[in-house]
Design a protein around this motif. Structure first.
Motif, PDB file in Angstrom:
ATOM      1  N   GLN A   1      24.776  25.129 -13.892  1.00 33.47           N
ATOM      2  CA  GLN A   1      25.601  26.162 -13.278  1.00 33.47           C
ATOM      3  C   GLN A   1      24.902  26.854 -12.108  1.00 33.47           C
ATOM      4  OE1 GLN A   1      28.811  26.840 -14.022  1.00 33.47           O
ATOM      5  NE2 GLN A   1      28.681  25.061 -15.354  1.00 33.47           N
ATOM      6  N   GLY A   2      23.632  26.527 -11.883  1.00 30.36           N
ATOM      7  CA  GLY A   2      22.893  27.124 -10.775  1.00 30.36           C
ATOM      8  C   GLY A   2      22.124  28.372 -11.142  1.00 30.36           C
ATOM      9  N   PHE A   3      22.054  28.687 -12.418  1.00 27.31           N
ATOM     10  CA  PHE A   3      21.305  29.854 -12.868  1.00 27.31           C
ATOM     11  C   PHE A   3      19.886  29.438 -13.211  1.00 27.31           C
ATOM     12  CE2 PHE A   3      25.631  31.322 -13.838  1.00 27.31           C
ATOM     13  CZ  PHE A   3      25.601  32.550 -13.223  1.00 27.31           C
ATOM     14  N   VAL A   4      18.994  29.534 -12.237  1.00 26.25           N
ATOM     15  CA  VAL A   4      17.577  29.247 -12.444  1.00 26.25           C
ATOM     16  C   VAL A   4      16.784  30.423 -11.912  1.00 26.25           C
ATOM     17  CG1 VAL A   4      17.789  26.742 -12.390  1.00 26.25           C
ATOM     18  CG2 VAL A   4      17.399  27.962 -10.285  1.00 26.25           C
TER      19      VAL A   4
ATOM     20  N   LEU B   1      16.314  32.486 -21.289  1.00 25.64           N
ATOM     21  CA  LEU B   1      17.250  31.362 -21.273  1.00 25.64           C
ATOM     22  C   LEU B   1      17.306  30.612 -19.944  1.00 25.64           C
ATOM     23  CD1 LEU B   1      20.282  32.846 -23.233  1.00 25.64           C
ATOM     24  CD2 LEU B   1      18.568  31.215 -24.044  1.00 25.64           C
ATOM     25  N   MET B   2      17.092  31.305 -18.827  1.00 23.48           N
ATOM     26  CA  MET B   2      17.171  30.645 -17.525  1.00 23.48           C
ATOM     27  C   MET B   2      15.912  29.817 -17.287  1.00 23.48           C
ATOM     28  SD  MET B   2      18.792  33.699 -15.171  1.00 23.48           S
ATOM     29  CE  MET B   2      18.572  32.858 -13.619  1.00 23.48           C
ATOM     30  N   PRO B   3      16.068  28.551 -16.917  1.00 25.82           N
ATOM     31  CA  PRO B   3      14.874  27.747 -16.632  1.00 25.82           C
ATOM     32  C   PRO B   3      14.229  28.180 -15.328  1.00 25.82           C
ATOM     33  CG  PRO B   3      16.850  26.497 -16.140  1.00 25.82           C
ATOM     34  CD  PRO B   3      17.303  27.785 -16.768  1.00 25.82           C
TER      35      PRO B   3
ATOM     36  N   GLY C   1      21.132  36.303  -7.858  1.00 31.57           N
ATOM     37  CA  GLY C   1      21.579  36.558  -6.489  1.00 31.57           C
ATOM     38  C   GLY C   1      21.791  35.273  -5.717  1.00 31.57           C
ATOM     39  N   ARG C   2      20.858  34.332  -5.853  1.00 30.10           N
ATOM     40  CA  ARG C   2      20.996  33.042  -5.177  1.00 30.10           C
ATOM     41  C   ARG C   2      22.234  32.312  -5.677  1.00 30.10           C
ATOM     42  NH1 ARG C   2      16.176  29.130  -5.832  1.00 30.10           N
ATOM     43  NH2 ARG C   2      15.150  30.732  -4.604  1.00 30.10           N
ATOM     44  N   ARG C   3      22.485  32.372  -6.971  1.00 29.96           N
ATOM     45  CA  ARG C   3      23.649  31.687  -7.547  1.00 29.96           C
ATOM     46  C   ARG C   3      24.954  32.199  -6.944  1.00 29.96           C
ATOM     47  NH1 ARG C   3      27.856  29.974  -8.591  1.00 29.96           N
ATOM     48  NH2 ARG C   3      28.674  29.214 -10.554  1.00 29.96           N
ATOM     49  N   PHE C   4      25.025  33.507  -6.710  1.00 28.46           N
ATOM     50  CA  PHE C   4      26.241  34.100  -6.179  1.00 28.46           C
ATOM     51  C   PHE C   4      26.207  34.289  -4.661  1.00 28.46           C
ATOM     52  CE2 PHE C   4      26.450  35.454 -10.655  1.00 28.46           C
ATOM     53  CZ  PHE C   4      27.659  34.861 -10.960  1.00 28.46           C
ATOM     54  N   GLY C   5      25.150  33.791  -4.019  1.00 25.19           N
ATOM     55  CA  GLY C   5      25.083  33.826  -2.570  1.00 25.19           C
ATOM     56  C   GLY C   5      24.765  35.182  -1.984  1.00 25.19           C
ATOM     57  N   ILE C   6      24.022  36.014  -2.725  1.00 24.75           N
ATOM     58  CA  ILE C   6      23.617  37.316  -2.198  1.00 24.75           C
ATOM     59  C   ILE C   6      22.093  37.387  -2.179  1.00 24.75           C
ATOM     60  CG2 ILE C   6      25.720  38.522  -2.879  1.00 24.75           C
ATOM     61  CD1 ILE C   6      24.289  39.573  -5.310  1.00 24.75           C
ATOM     62  N   LYS C   7      21.581  38.309  -1.404  1.00 27.02           N
ATOM     63  CA  LYS C   7      20.133  38.450  -1.271  1.00 27.02           C
ATOM     64  C   LYS C   7      19.542  39.045  -2.549  1.00 27.02           C
ATOM     65  CE  LYS C   7      20.326  38.847   3.632  1.00 27.02           C
ATOM     66  NZ  LYS C   7      19.550  39.081   4.791  1.00 27.02           N
ATOM     67  N   PRO C   8      18.285  38.709  -2.841  1.00 28.51           N
ATOM     68  CA  PRO C   8      17.652  39.234  -4.060  1.00 28.51           C
ATOM     69  C   PRO C   8      17.637  40.758  -4.120  1.00 28.51           C
ATOM     70  CG  PRO C   8      16.290  37.507  -3.128  1.00 28.51           C
ATOM     71  CD  PRO C   8      17.398  37.770  -2.151  1.00 28.51           C
ATOM     72  N   GLY C   9      17.405  41.408  -2.986  1.00 28.32           N
ATOM     73  CA  GLY C   9      17.379  42.875  -2.969  1.00 28.32           C
ATOM     74  C   GLY C   9      18.718  43.468  -3.369  1.00 28.32           C
TER      75      GLY C   9
ATOM     76  N   THR D   1      15.745  11.729 -15.853  1.00 25.90           N
ATOM     77  CA  THR D   1      15.619  12.468 -17.108  1.00 25.90           C
ATOM     78  C   THR D   1      16.698  13.536 -17.121  1.00 25.90           C
ATOM     79  OG1 THR D   1      14.071  14.065 -16.191  1.00 25.90           O
ATOM     80  CG2 THR D   1      13.117  12.084 -17.206  1.00 25.90           C
ATOM     81  N   PRO D   2      17.102  14.012 -18.282  1.00 29.92           N
ATOM     82  CA  PRO D   2      18.130  15.059 -18.312  1.00 29.92           C
ATOM     83  C   PRO D   2      17.742  16.289 -17.493  1.00 29.92           C
ATOM     84  CG  PRO D   2      17.748  14.204 -20.510  1.00 29.92           C
ATOM     85  CD  PRO D   2      16.716  13.574 -19.614  1.00 29.92           C
ATOM     86  N   GLU D   3      16.465  16.657 -17.498  1.00 30.06           N
ATOM     87  CA  GLU D   3      16.042  17.831 -16.730  1.00 30.06           C
ATOM     88  C   GLU D   3      16.056  17.514 -15.237  1.00 30.06           C
ATOM     89  OE1 GLU D   3      14.051  16.507 -19.177  1.00 30.06           O
ATOM     90  OE2 GLU D   3      14.575  17.890 -20.773  1.00 30.06           O
ATOM     91  N   GLY D   4      15.738  16.275 -14.866  1.00 29.59           N
ATOM     92  CA  GLY D   4      15.692  15.895 -13.458  1.00 29.59           C
ATOM     93  C   GLY D   4      17.058  15.708 -12.846  1.00 29.59           C
ATOM     94  N   ASP D   5      18.069  15.420 -13.665  1.00 31.64           N
ATOM     95  CA  ASP D   5      19.420  15.203 -13.165  1.00 31.64           C
ATOM     96  C   ASP D   5      20.206  16.506 -13.045  1.00 31.64           C
ATOM     97  OD1 ASP D   5      18.986  12.510 -13.015  1.00 31.64           O
ATOM     98  OD2 ASP D   5      19.819  12.082 -14.999  1.00 31.64           O
ATOM     99  N   VAL D   6      19.591  17.627 -13.409  1.00 34.53           N
ATOM    100  CA  VAL D   6      20.289  18.908 -13.412  1.00 34.53           C
ATOM    101  C   VAL D   6      20.798  19.262 -12.032  1.00 34.53           C
ATOM    102  CG1 VAL D   6      19.960  21.374 -13.766  1.00 34.53           C
ATOM    103  CG2 VAL D   6      19.077  19.765 -15.427  1.00 34.53           C
TER     104      VAL D   6
END
Length: 86
Positions: A11-14, A65-67, A30-38, A79-84
């Motif tokens: 889902q892009g949550f890393v 929970l977030m990798p 923030g990256r997942r939703f396209g906003i700046k970290p600040g 590998t399953p982790e590499g295909d994420v």
């Protein structure tokens, strides 16, 4: 547990490795939703003021929970982790 982390990664949550201050959770969300970290940190603090305490439970849970972004890049393709990220 790996299936939960894989689902988050799909889902892009890393947790971001750049722009992180503590665990990289706000930067990653923030990256997942396209906003700046600040800006994501400001939203986190505002939500903490509106709904006191809830984020103090959510942040450590997401941190667990977030990798980490670095662990996903290291995984080999096929590998399953590499295909994420595919």
């Amino acid at each position: 547990m790996d299936s939960i982390r894989s689902a988050f990664a799909r889902q892009g949550f890393v947790r971001a490795s750049d722009g992180r201050i503590l665990g990289g959770v706000c930067a990653g969300v923030g990256r997942r939703f396209g906003i700046k970290p600040g800006l994501s940190r400001v939203i986190f603090v505002v939500l903490l003021m509106v709904l006191p305490g809830s984020q103090l439970l959510v942040y450590p849970l997401l941190w667990f929970l977030m990798p980490d972004e670095a662990s996903i890049e290291i995984a080999a393709p096929g590998t399953p982790e590499g295909d994420v990220g595919a």
